[in-house]
Design an enzyme around this catalytic site. Structure first.
Site, PDB file in Angstrom:
ATOM      1  N   CYS A  97      87.678   0.528  24.343  1.00 18.97           N
ATOM      2  CA  CYS A  97      87.061   1.197  23.215  1.00 18.97           C
ATOM      3  C   CYS A  97      87.431   0.557  21.858  1.00 18.97           C
ATOM      4  CB  CYS A  97      87.409   2.684  23.240  1.00 18.97           C
ATOM      5  SG  CYS A  97      86.239   3.657  22.284  1.00 18.97           S
ATOM      6  N   HIS A 201      86.298   4.930  28.958  1.00 14.51           N
ATOM      7  CA  HIS A 201      87.601   5.590  29.015  1.00 14.51           C
ATOM      8  C   HIS A 201      87.501   6.761  29.977  1.00 14.51           C
ATOM      9  CE1 HIS A 201      85.750   7.967  25.626  1.00 14.51           C
ATOM     10  NE2 HIS A 201      86.292   8.955  26.316  1.00 14.51           N
TER      11      HIS A 201
END
Ligand SMILES: [Zn+2]
Lengths: 248, 465
Positions: A97, A201
């Site tokens: 991310c 994630h």
């Protein structure tokens, strides 16, 4: 040859920890210890230098915008060159991310300001502007595993920036459901040598044990040669993975 | 009274009744939504009738309990609270409260004794402040919650600061000095600020907690240092780079003694010293009681009313609420984000004996679609005393995997259906034993509904009065 041990550097564990990133570290530790492989974890924070020869795997996660700005400055000042050197020596890097974006060539903020990245991956990220929708939701992507099979990677993504790969990086996976790098070209994540970047994630590794083992095996190979990873009880892992395939 | 406002009341009441007849969860939101659509000035016009004005309570965790405490204090003080219960804390929920309380002629009964006590969603605060012009706004804390819905905590902090930008100068801010993300609001305040905090460092935890959302100074960006951490990023913080630090609290807990089911507090305040025996466990509830006390003091309510209300307090809707089912005791403790869940797990662990635990993880819109936060919560805290555990909810498999990592074993059973999960868990609970149910928000609504049917003393949530 020493007894196998995985030496892991966790970059900015306090500042980049927003989307359950701790789960990725817990997973690496668990999967090593279950097989009698040592696990040595070093936290590297603001101001700390990174020795490119000291680690087998480097992990960095997501941050909030305010913290990401501070991290970006520190990363370029104290760690980017060393991480680049480590990656050139085939050390494994997993960047999730926010860290994935920071390790590209540049990030253009929604205001149009262009920030330089650490330049590990040949990619650029642009935020399309304050009015643009974020890429949020459950994601399933297809990953060409090193054993030649196609496997799924499951998780959650939540990012405003759109990432496009240059010729020096290849996608980690193809999006089956979700947005991935930019919501348009069907790619998700990036791979360069043994460095992997991804928007997934959730935590990534606990629910994707094949990817976790791939990282561990690749990271150990440099110093210990081929280390066989004995099968371990993955019933709960696979049950969660299967359930995630069915999510909308 | 404007015709439009009267039309809004009639249409809102009709929509509420229709929705209730159809069994759609009390119809609270619908009534407010309809009224707001017909008359956008509805909340302002009706709210202005409350003789004692309004107090708003916002923050990530504890706002429902704090608002309910304030409501009980107001009652003890002889006021007639107008209180949006049952978590309807968006603009439409506040509007629904006024639809319900207004006569068809547009009057709020007993208006002179009325004090509006509004629980306000953290993202809704910027709409509520100009609409209601509350006399007092109480901020509990700011943690990450539903990142996919609210954005990062910084986005909420910025929205709060903007909401207060053109605050009336006669509005009092009641701020948690121990939360850097909340205390920060005091720096730019134009009106009076009342800080509250815990001085008793005996309640601190060793080291710091993973689920901590403000690591850096909001003034200069340097990493914060702590002389004491109570939970998450709540504690005695300071920034060595710029000198920013926890403000000295005006209303402060000088002594906290935590028991299994109750917490004894000594509170020093401008209204004198308060000795409270709160019948709730957990330091987070001590903070809720402290926030409510500070809010009441800001309103000028008496110390006697505060102590009487808190001593006799019973839990809000799904927050450490107890039910009796077939001779078993069932505790329901909402756990919806890492910091809140950690506090709940500590409260459970503080009780004696082996535990039967039923965890729920739902990914509805009101829970947050992203369940990655479970990896930042410390389920490990409850593991040593666990005798039996079940992972339930729409994301039960994710939860079971997290529980495996927390040491509960690799074969934690999963159950998607709330009714089946409760039945299994109650069957596992011995006579006179206690079952602990820890749900996320939408699971809490389901669980509570199911338990209320089996416990004659409980009521449906829209009847909760
Ligand atoms: Zn500072």
């Amino acid at each position: 040859m020493s007894a196998p041990a995985l030496r892991v550097a966790h970059l900015y564990p306090r500042l980049m920890n927003i989307y359950g990133d701790r789960g990725n570290i817990m997973c690496l530790r668990r999967r090593c210890e279950a097989r009698g492989i040592g696990f040595e974890l070093t936290d590297l924070s603001t101001g700390d230098r990174l020795d490119p020869a000291a680690f087998d795997l480097i992990f960095a996660g997501g941050a909030q915008d305010r913290e990401q700005r501070g991290v970006a400055e520190d990363l370029l000042a104290t760690k980017a060159a060393a991480v680049r050197e480590a990656v050139e020596r085939d050390v494994v890097l997993l960047a999730v991310c926010g860290a994935y974006q920071l390790f590209g060539r540049s990030y253009r903020e929604s205001t149009g300001v262009e920030l330089p990245g650490a330049g590990i991956f040949d990619l650029r990220t642009e935020h399309p502007g304050p009015g643009a929708k974020r890429c949020i939701g459950n994601i399933v992507a297809e990953w060409g595993a090193p054993d030649g099979t196609t496997r799924t990677i499951v998780g959650f993504e939540n990012h405003g920036g759109r990432t496009r790969l240059g010729p020096g990086a290849r996608p980690l996976a193809r999006v089956r459901r979700g947005f991935g790098n930019n919501g348009e070209d069907g790619t998700e994540g990036a791979v360069y040598r043994n460095a992997i970047g991804t928007y997934i994630h959730g935590s990534l590794l606990p629910k994707n044990p094949a990817l976790a083992d791939h990282l561990i095996a690749t990271a150990l190979r440099r110093r210990h040669g081929e280390v066989a990873l004995a099968p371990i009880d993955d019933r709960a892992e696979l049950r969660a993975h299967e359930a995630a395939l069915r999510l909308r | 009274m404007e015709i439009r406002t009267l039309a809004a009341i009639v249409a809102g009441k009709a929509a509420g009744v229709a929705s209730r007849v159809l069994g759609r969860g009390g119809g609270t939101a619908v009534a407010g939504l309809v009224a707001e659509r017909i008359d956008p000035g509805f909340v302002r016009r009706l709210g202005a009738q409350a003789g004692h004005g309004a107090i708003a309570v916002t923050g990530t965790n504890g706002k429902t309990t704090t608002a309910l405490m304030l409501s009980r204090i107001a009652r003890e003080a002889g006021l007639a609270p107008l209180h949006n219960r049952s978590g309807s804390n968006l603009m439409r929920g506040v509007a629904a409260l006024f639809v319900q309380e207004a006569s068809l002629g547009g009057r709020i009964a007993d208006a002179a004794r009325r004090l509006a006590i509004l629980e306000v969603d953290e993202a809704t605060l910027p709409l509520i402040v100009p609409a209601v012009r509350p006399r007092v706004v109480v901020f509990t804390n700011l943690f990450r919650d539903q990142l996919d819905r609210y954005g990062e905590v910084d986005a909420v902090a910025q929205a709060w600061a903007r909401a207060l930008d053109d605050e009336p100068a006669d509005m009092t801010l009641v701020l948690n000095a121990d939360d850097p993300g909340v205390a920060h609001l005091g720096a730019g305040a134009r009106g009076r600020v009342l800080y509250y905090g815990v001085d008793d460092t005996g309640a601190a935890v060793a080291g710091d907690e993973h689920a901590s959302d403000f690591r850096t100074c909001l003034r200069c960006g340097a990493e914060l240092a702590y002389d004491a951490t109570f939970y998450g990023h709540i504690g005695h913080w300071r920034c060595d780079a710029c000198g920013n630090r926890r403000p000295a609290p005006d209303v402060r807990i000088t002594r906290v003694e935590q028991g299994e089911d109750a917490t004894a507090l000594r509170i020093v305040s401008p209204a004198g010293e308060l000795r409270v025996t709160l019948p709730l466990a957990g330091l987070y509830n001590a903070y809720n009681a402290l926030a409510a006390s500070a809010g009441a003091i800001a309103l000028g309510l008496s110390a006697d009313a505060i102590v009487a209300a808190l001593d006799g307090f019973s839990a809000a809707f799904g927050r450490q609420e107890r039910f009796r089912v077939d001779g078993h005791e069932v505790w329901v403790l909402l756990g919806k984000n890492p910091t809140g869940l950690n506090q709940v797990l500590r409260a459970i662990a503080a009780r004696e004996g082996r535990k039967r635990l039923l965890f729920f993880l739902n990914d509805g819109i009101a829970d947050g679609r992203d369940v990655s936060w479970i990896w930042d919560a410390d389920y490990e805290l409850a593991q040593p005393q666990a005798e039996w555990v079940l992972a339930a909810g729409t994301r039960a498999e994710d939860l079971a995997l997290r529980l495996k990592y927390a040491g509960f074993g690799g074969d934690v059973p999963v159950e998607h259906d709330a009714r089946a999960a409760l039945r299994r868990a109650i069957a596992e609970t011995p006579p006179a034993g206690t079952l602990y149910v820890v749900p996320t928000y939408t699971a809490m609504l389901e669980v509570r509904e199911l338990l209320a049917r089996r416990d004659g003393s409980a009521r449906h949530f829209w009847e909760d009065a």
